[in-house]
Design a protein around this motif. Structure first.
Motif, PDB file in Angstrom:
ATOM      1  N   LEU A 613       0.835  -1.198   0.000  1.00 30.22           N
ATOM      2  CA  LEU A 613       0.000   0.000   0.000  1.00 30.22           C
ATOM      3  C   LEU A 613       0.871   1.251   0.000  1.00 30.22           C
ATOM      4  O   LEU A 613       1.767   1.397   0.825  1.00 30.22           O
ATOM      5  CB  LEU A 613      -0.912   0.013   1.229  1.00 30.22           C
ATOM      6  CG  LEU A 613      -1.847   1.228   1.336  1.00 30.22           C
ATOM      7  CD1 LEU A 613      -2.879   1.199   0.221  1.00 30.22           C
ATOM      8  CD2 LEU A 613      -2.535   1.262   2.698  1.00 30.22           C
ATOM      9  N   ARG A 614       0.599   2.157  -0.924  1.00 32.41           N
ATOM     10  CA  ARG A 614       1.308   3.432  -1.003  1.00 32.41           C
ATOM     11  C   ARG A 614       0.326   4.554  -0.694  1.00 32.41           C
ATOM     12  O   ARG A 614      -0.855   4.500  -1.050  1.00 32.41           O
ATOM     13  CB  ARG A 614       1.900   3.644  -2.398  1.00 32.41           C
ATOM     14  CG  ARG A 614       2.759   2.516  -2.916  1.00 32.41           C
ATOM     15  CD  ARG A 614       4.049   2.363  -2.144  1.00 32.41           C
ATOM     16  NE  ARG A 614       4.973   3.473  -2.354  1.00 32.41           N
ATOM     17  CZ  ARG A 614       6.234   3.483  -1.912  1.00 32.41           C
ATOM     18  NH1 ARG A 614       6.707   2.448  -1.220  1.00 32.41           N
ATOM     19  NH2 ARG A 614       7.016   4.519  -2.135  1.00 32.41           N
ATOM     20  N   ALA A 615       0.823   5.579  -0.038  1.00 31.52           N
ATOM     21  CA  ALA A 615      -0.041   6.699   0.328  1.00 31.52           C
ATOM     22  C   ALA A 615      -0.679   7.326  -0.900  1.00 31.52           C
ATOM     23  O   ALA A 615      -1.855   7.719  -0.877  1.00 31.52           O
ATOM     24  CB  ALA A 615       0.763   7.740   1.101  1.00 31.52           C
ATOM     25  N   SER A 616       0.076   7.428  -1.976  1.00 32.96           N
ATOM     26  CA  SER A 616      -0.466   8.050  -3.187  1.00 32.96           C
ATOM     27  C   SER A 616      -1.609   7.233  -3.779  1.00 32.96           C
ATOM     28  O   SER A 616      -2.474   7.785  -4.468  1.00 32.96           O
ATOM     29  CB  SER A 616       0.640   8.244  -4.222  1.00 32.96           C
ATOM     30  OG  SER A 616       1.300   7.020  -4.484  1.00 32.96           O
ATOM     31  N   ASP A 617      -1.643   5.913  -3.495  1.00 28.27           N
ATOM     32  CA  ASP A 617      -2.760   5.090  -3.970  1.00 28.27           C
ATOM     33  C   ASP A 617      -4.075   5.513  -3.317  1.00 28.27           C
ATOM     34  O   ASP A 617      -5.156   5.290  -3.872  1.00 28.27           O
ATOM     35  CB  ASP A 617      -2.511   3.609  -3.652  1.00 28.27           C
ATOM     36  CG  ASP A 617      -1.310   3.049  -4.400  1.00 28.27           C
ATOM     37  OD1 ASP A 617      -0.930   3.636  -5.436  1.00 28.27           O
ATOM     38  OD2 ASP A 617      -0.750   2.036  -3.938  1.00 28.27           O
ATOM     39  N   LEU A 618      -3.972   6.087  -2.121  1.00 29.73           N
ATOM     40  CA  LEU A 618      -5.163   6.494  -1.380  1.00 29.73           C
ATOM     41  C   LEU A 618      -5.634   7.892  -1.753  1.00 29.73           C
ATOM     42  O   LEU A 618      -6.691   8.322  -1.277  1.00 29.73           O
ATOM     43  CB  LEU A 618      -4.873   6.464   0.127  1.00 29.73           C
ATOM     44  CG  LEU A 618      -4.397   5.132   0.713  1.00 29.73           C
ATOM     45  CD1 LEU A 618      -4.012   5.319   2.177  1.00 29.73           C
ATOM     46  CD2 LEU A 618      -5.473   4.075   0.568  1.00 29.73           C
ATOM     47  N   LEU A 619      -4.856   8.597  -2.566  1.00 34.21           N
ATOM     48  CA  LEU A 619      -5.115  10.021  -2.758  1.00 34.21           C
ATOM     49  C   LEU A 619      -5.218  10.413  -4.232  1.00 34.21           C
ATOM     50  O   LEU A 619      -4.389  11.178  -4.747  1.00 34.21           O
ATOM     51  CB  LEU A 619      -4.019  10.836  -2.061  1.00 34.21           C
ATOM     52  CG  LEU A 619      -3.970  10.688  -0.541  1.00 34.21           C
ATOM     53  CD1 LEU A 619      -2.793  11.451   0.038  1.00 34.21           C
ATOM     54  CD2 LEU A 619      -5.274  11.162   0.085  1.00 34.21           C
ATOM     55  N   PRO A 620      -6.240   9.936  -4.926  1.00 36.22           N
ATOM     56  CA  PRO A 620      -6.481  10.463  -6.270  1.00 36.22           C
ATOM     57  C   PRO A 620      -6.929  11.920  -6.165  1.00 36.22           C
ATOM     58  O   PRO A 620      -7.272  12.395  -5.077  1.00 36.22           O
ATOM     59  CB  PRO A 620      -7.616   9.571  -6.786  1.00 36.22           C
ATOM     60  CG  PRO A 620      -8.350   9.158  -5.550  1.00 36.22           C
ATOM     61  CD  PRO A 620      -7.281   8.987  -4.497  1.00 36.22           C
ATOM     62  N   PRO A 621      -6.934  12.653  -7.266  1.00 34.28           N
ATOM     63  CA  PRO A 621      -7.415  14.044  -7.208  1.00 34.28           C
ATOM     64  C   PRO A 621      -8.836  14.120  -6.657  1.00 34.28           C
ATOM     65  O   PRO A 621      -9.641  13.195  -6.817  1.00 34.28           O
ATOM     66  CB  PRO A 621      -7.350  14.489  -8.673  1.00 34.28           C
ATOM     67  CG  PRO A 621      -6.309  13.611  -9.289  1.00 34.28           C
ATOM     68  CD  PRO A 621      -6.440  12.284  -8.602  1.00 34.28           C
ATOM     69  N   VAL A 622      -9.140  15.224  -6.000  1.00 30.86           N
ATOM     70  CA  VAL A 622     -10.476  15.450  -5.447  1.00 30.86           C
ATOM     71  C   VAL A 622     -11.321  16.126  -6.525  1.00 30.86           C
ATOM     72  O   VAL A 622     -10.995  17.236  -6.957  1.00 30.86           O
ATOM     73  CB  VAL A 622     -10.415  16.336  -4.188  1.00 30.86           C
ATOM     74  CG1 VAL A 622     -11.821  16.586  -3.643  1.00 30.86           C
ATOM     75  CG2 VAL A 622      -9.531  15.681  -3.126  1.00 30.86           C
ATOM     76  N   PRO A 623     -12.408  15.481  -6.975  1.00 29.89           N
ATOM     77  CA  PRO A 623     -13.230  16.085  -8.033  1.00 29.89           C
ATOM     78  C   PRO A 623     -13.870  17.390  -7.571  1.00 29.89           C
ATOM     79  O   PRO A 623     -13.995  17.657  -6.372  1.00 29.89           O
ATOM     80  CB  PRO A 623     -14.295  15.014  -8.305  1.00 29.89           C
ATOM     81  CG  PRO A 623     -13.725  13.744  -7.758  1.00 29.89           C
ATOM     82  CD  PRO A 623     -12.882  14.152  -6.591  1.00 29.89           C
TER      83      PRO A 623
END
Length: 640
Positions: A613-623
């Motif tokens: 698990l990577r932190a960036s995997d949890l943080l796509p752009p916020v629509p």
């Protein structure tokens, strides 16, 4: 492991425990004879002091002084002694028994009790001994408790509250914007020295006077302070008028940049928050010091929101070294360098930031494809120190409190027990607490040592099977549930927040009832929420509902803390990078909450064996907000 074997030794037989409970019951129903009989047989029982305490405090007003003071002497440095001492001091103060008050008082963190102690010295002819407290008690920007008023009167009669001391406190009070106290203190000055507080109060009430042609600041050395306050007040009415006032009085303001700074900062913040980059030029007047980190952080958050990467890079570079800079702002300096096209500088910045075990450190590592700093190193607790702790009478008392489910008393005892310990003893104590399953105390105690690498102690897997089972049934990641639980209660199942949230996942009773209804469960009482199994079911289900509503881990986590209705107000107008959105959360509590929960998710994923698990995997752009435009309302969870 030798320490562990010590922990389970010396179990107390059940009969004394039952007699203890029977004695408590006898006292509650007023059966003094039965209470006395049972108490006599329990003098060697670890919780015997609790019986004496209960007897004394049942009617403290009638308890003989000798009995109270005997208890204080028999059980020093215990939480019961502290509680009884405070109650006894209140009784002595109410009776005006100042000689006894001075004898019984011990230094603490209560200013009211400190003032009563100093008054006791004065009332018993020891005025000179209070002078050492003069500047600490008097030189304060806010109001002091009413218990301090007789003290101030005595100091004034003694001639110690000099004009210089009054001026000093007035300056502090003006900087804090305490209008009522400014008015009160100004009356203590000689009439010839009251022009500047009068002007300060005039501008506080009517700041537009700054723009009147006939208004000029008093020429007494306080003019810049008065001007700055007036501009800050005027800025609250009209930023444009505040800018005009700065231009009109710039020559005067520049004679004392330190005192003028508040005016520039207020105008800069107002401009930046409405999207005007000119505000950053005003805000640049803020001088970076270790004492104003909150102001620096606010300025940087505004610069990031404006995409002013040049200012971000400059201001982070000027920040004094601190843990906050390492945890958060080194990442944003590298982000700024990257946006400014300084690729090599950005990579070096990311490498430095990636050393930190935080959300921003993890995101920095993701930017350069580096590994996370997740190396586990057990607490170096020394066996002999562990042995001393578990052989202490206090430890026996803690174990009995645990067996009786008296968790509040256990936490109080632990706090007093570990107070003043040196780091090596704190490490041993943290080890002991962890083995006993007192995870909240283990975590808090180890944190006091600054040792952060024992990931197993700091991120326990208590309730693992239950959380894994519920997560599978509900359809939510177990690392997320663990992270919320770790943040909300630190595994203390009986903890309740000041706003009423209860249990492991800190559920508000109303929220818990709504979630229970959606699951066709009976409405739980507050006491029901202390049950770990029920709390985990309801908390995990509520978290899943926030995930389903917002479809984004950061937004759902923020909604769990602050409520979905607030998150709806925080949605961006345009699609926004998730790290920028998190940094821009208006509530400091929720912003820190989201950062910590996302950090804990990565750590718990590794603890559970899901190391990819990577932190960036949890943080796509916020629509942008249009995605949720038709959604309204929502349930609210813990607002701790």
């Amino acid at each position: 492991m030798a320490g562990v074997s010590i922990l389970v030794a010396g179990a107390v037989l059940a009969d004394p425990r039952q007699d203890f409970l029977a004695a408590e019951s006898a006292l509650k129903r007023g059966d003094r004879g039965e209470f006395a009989r049972l108490s006599e047989t329990l003098k060697e029982y670890p919780l015997y002091p609790y019986l004496r305490f209960a007897e004394l405090t049942r009617d403290l007003g009638q308890a003989p002084d000798a009995d109270v003071e005997s208890f204080l002497n028999d059980y020093p440095d215990t939480q019961l002694e502290q509680r009884l001492r405070l109650a006894y001091l209140a009784r002595l103060a109410e009776a005006g028994r100042w000689r006894d008050y001075a004898r019984i008082y011990r230094p603490g963190d209560s200013m009211a009790r400190r003032c009563l102690y100093l008054r006791a010295l004065i009332e018993t002819g020891r005025l000179a001994e209070t002078r050492g407290d003069l500047d600490r008690v008097w030189g304060f920007a806010g109001s002091r408790p009413s218990e301090c008023d007789p003290l101030f009167a005595a100091w004034r009669d003694a001639g110690w509250l000099t004009t210089d001391r009054i001026r000093h406190r007035l300056n502090l009070t003006m900087e804090a914007g305490n209008t009522g106290l400014v008015r009160y203190l100004s009356r203590m000055l000689p009439e010839t020295d009251r022009d500047w507080p009068r002007q300060w109060l005039e501008l506080d009430a009517n700041p537009e006077r700054l723009l009147d042609a006939d208004w000029t600041p008093a020429a007494d050395g306080h003019g810049v302070s008065v001007l700055a306050h007036g501009i800050v007040r005027l800025n609250a009415v009209s930023t444009g008028k505040a800018m005009r006032a700065i231009e009109r009085w710039r020559g005067k303001l520049d004679t004392d940049p330190a005192r003028a700074r508040a005016a520039y900062v207020a105008v800069g913040r107002a401009l930046a928050e409405r999207g005007d980059r000119l505000g950053l030029l005003y805000w640049d007047r803020l001088v970076e010091t270790p004492s104003n980190q909150a102001g620096q952080a606010l300025r940087l958050r505004s610069a990031v929101a404006l995409g002013a990467w040049d200012w971000v890079a400059k201001w982070v570079s000027r920040m004094p070294e601190s843990q906050a800079k390492r945890d958060r702002w080194l990442y944003w300096k590298a982000r700024a360098d990257e946006r400014l096209g300084l690729t090599e500088m950005a990579r070096e910045g990311y490498r430095e930031a990636a050393r930190e075990r935080s959300l921003w450190g993890f995101l920095a590592a993701d930017r350069i494809g580096a590994s996370y700093n997740l190396a586990h190193r057990p607490t170096p607790a020394e066996p002999e120190r562990i042995r001393r702790i578990v052989l202490s009478f206090t430890y026996r008392r803690l174990v009995e409190l645990h067996r009786l489910g008296r968790e509040t008393d256990l936490r109080r005892e632990w706090r007093v027990f570990t107070r003043g310990m040196e780091p090596a003893d704190l490490m041993a104590a943290a080890f002991v607490a962890d083995v006993r399953g007192w995870h909240d105390q283990a975590i808090f105690t180890l944190a006091r040592t600054g040792y952060w690498d024992d990931l197993e102690l700091r991120f326990p897997l208590r309730y693992r099977e239950r959380i894994l089972d519920e997560s599978w049934q509900i359809g939510i990641q177990p690392d997320w549930v663990f992270a919320i639980l770790r943040q909300e209660s630190v595994f203390a199942r009986t903890v309740a927040s000041p706003v009423g949230a209860v249990g492991l996942m800190q559920l508000m009773p109303e929220t818990a009832r709504e979630v229970a209804a959606s699951l066709d469960l009976e409405a739980p009482s507050r006491w029901d929420l202390v049950d770990p199994a029920l709390n985990i079911v309801l908390g995990s289900s509520y978290l899943a509902s926030m995930r389903d509503r917002f479809g984004h881990p950061a937004l759902a986590t923020a909604a769990y803390n602050a409520g979905p209705h607030r998150v709806m107000r925080w949605l961006p107008r345009h699609c926004t990078d998730a790290d920028v959105w998190i940094l821009g959360i208006p509530f400091a509590e929720t912003r820190g909450y989201v950062e910590r929960v996302l950090t804990y998710r990565v750590i718990y994923a590794a603890r559970l064996g899901a190391e990819g698990l990577r932190a960036s995997d949890l943080l796509p752009p916020v629509p942008d907000e249009s995605l949720w435009r038709d959604q309204t309302g929502g349930r609210q969870a813990s607002s701790r």
